[in-house]
Design a protein around this motif. Structure first.
Motif, short mmCIF file in Angstrom:
data_model
loop_
_atom_site.label_atom_id
_atom_site.label_comp_id
_atom_site.label_asym_id
_atom_site.label_seq_id
_atom_site.Cartn_x
_atom_site.Cartn_y
_atom_site.Cartn_z
N ILE A 34 0.86 -1.19 0.00
CA ILE A 34 0.00 0.00 0.00
C ILE A 34 0.89 1.23 0.00
N VAL A 35 0.74 2.09 -1.00
CA VAL A 35 1.52 3.32 -1.06
C VAL A 35 0.53 4.48 -1.01
N GLU A 36 0.46 5.11 0.15
CA GLU A 36 -0.55 6.14 0.42
C GLU A 36 0.02 7.12 1.44
N ASP A 37 0.00 8.43 1.12
CA ASP A 37 0.62 9.41 2.01
C ASP A 37 -0.30 9.90 3.12
N GLU A 38 -1.53 9.42 3.16
CA GLU A 38 -2.44 9.78 4.26
C GLU A 38 -2.56 8.57 5.18
N PRO A 39 -1.93 8.63 6.37
CA PRO A 39 -1.89 7.48 7.26
C PRO A 39 -3.28 6.95 7.64
N ALA A 40 -4.25 7.84 7.81
CA ALA A 40 -5.58 7.39 8.22
C ALA A 40 -6.20 6.49 7.15
N ILE A 41 -6.05 6.88 5.88
CA ILE A 41 -6.58 6.07 4.78
C ILE A 41 -5.82 4.75 4.71
N ALA A 42 -4.50 4.83 4.81
CA ALA A 42 -3.67 3.62 4.72
C ALA A 42 -4.00 2.64 5.83
#
Length: 236
Positions: A6-14
């Motif tokens: 998972i490559v996502e810069d928003e920790p909450a979404i990740a």
């Protein structure tokens, strides 16, 4: 256990995505940036990548190309709502699927499973039989409904398996007793009704608004694995 990057810069979404994937039996690894993802991918093996298009350091599309230099890694893109150009470009460079934000984590987990099955890389779903919204792992004696693992008792599993062997066919209570309760001859018709009721409740919990089991008054039960609602003659 398939490994998902998972490559996502928003920790909450990740965190939400990782939780949903782990609940479905996947191993989820999260990276905040494209650079970190490339370092992990060079050192480790992954079965699929979920990439946010709008990463701060490396764009999702460029990251996809880099990740695929050495192997044909399946990719699902996360795109902003209304970003049609991003979706078109993502599909043109070979994305296996895309999900628009905001999205249902459970739906994303289902899409991951479908892409892995299509790519032949989901070891836990290889050899399963698909009936509409159902996935039947006969060796593991388990069902998934719309991607959600069902926690069934022995007899609930037997009822569902019996109905799905002949979708649309009406099985009488006596037929279900013979096929599912052959080792418990003292059980009665109400036993069948009770287990159908609890099975329906678990299907509804897994996919609210659905009701694939149909009641045929005076006759028995059937199942339509591709339907969402309705019980012919009324639910019981």
């Amino acid at each position: 256990m398939p490994r998902i990057l998972i490559v996502e810069d928003e920790p909450a979404i990740a965190d939400t995505v990782a939780y949903a994937l782990r609940a479905e039996g996947f191993e989820a690894v999260h990276c905040l940036t494209g650079g970190e993802a490339l370092r992990r991918a060079r050192a480790e093996s992954f079965d699929l990548a979920v990439l946010d298009v709008g990463l701060p350091d490396i764009g999702g599309f460029a990251l996809c190309r880099e990740l695929r230099r050495d192997r044909a890694l399946p990719v699902i893109f996360l795109t902003a709502q209304g970003a049609e150009a991003d979706r078109i470009l993502g599909l043109e460079i070979g994305a296996d699927d895309y999900v628009t934000k905001p999205f249902s984590p459970r739906e994303l987990a289902t899409r991951v499973r479908v892409v892995l099955r299509r790519a032949g890389q989901a070891g836990d779903v290889a050899g399963t039989t698909v009936h509409g919204g159902f996935e039947h792992d006969a060796e593991g004696l388990r069902f998934r409904y719309h991607g959600r693992l069902l926690e069934l008792t022995r007899y609930e599993y037997g009822v569902l398996a019996a109905l799905l062997r002949r979708p649309g066919a009406v099985l009488s209570r006596a037929q279900l007793m013979d096929r599912v309760w052959s080792d418990a001859p003292g059980s009665g018709d109400r036993t069948v009704d009770t287990h159908v009721k609890t099975l329906r409740a678990k299907l509804h919990e897994a996919a609210p608004g659905t009701d694939p089991i149909r009641t045929h008054r005076g006759l028995g039960y059937s199942i339509d694995p591709g339907t969402g609602t309705g019980a012919e003659g009324g639910r019981r």
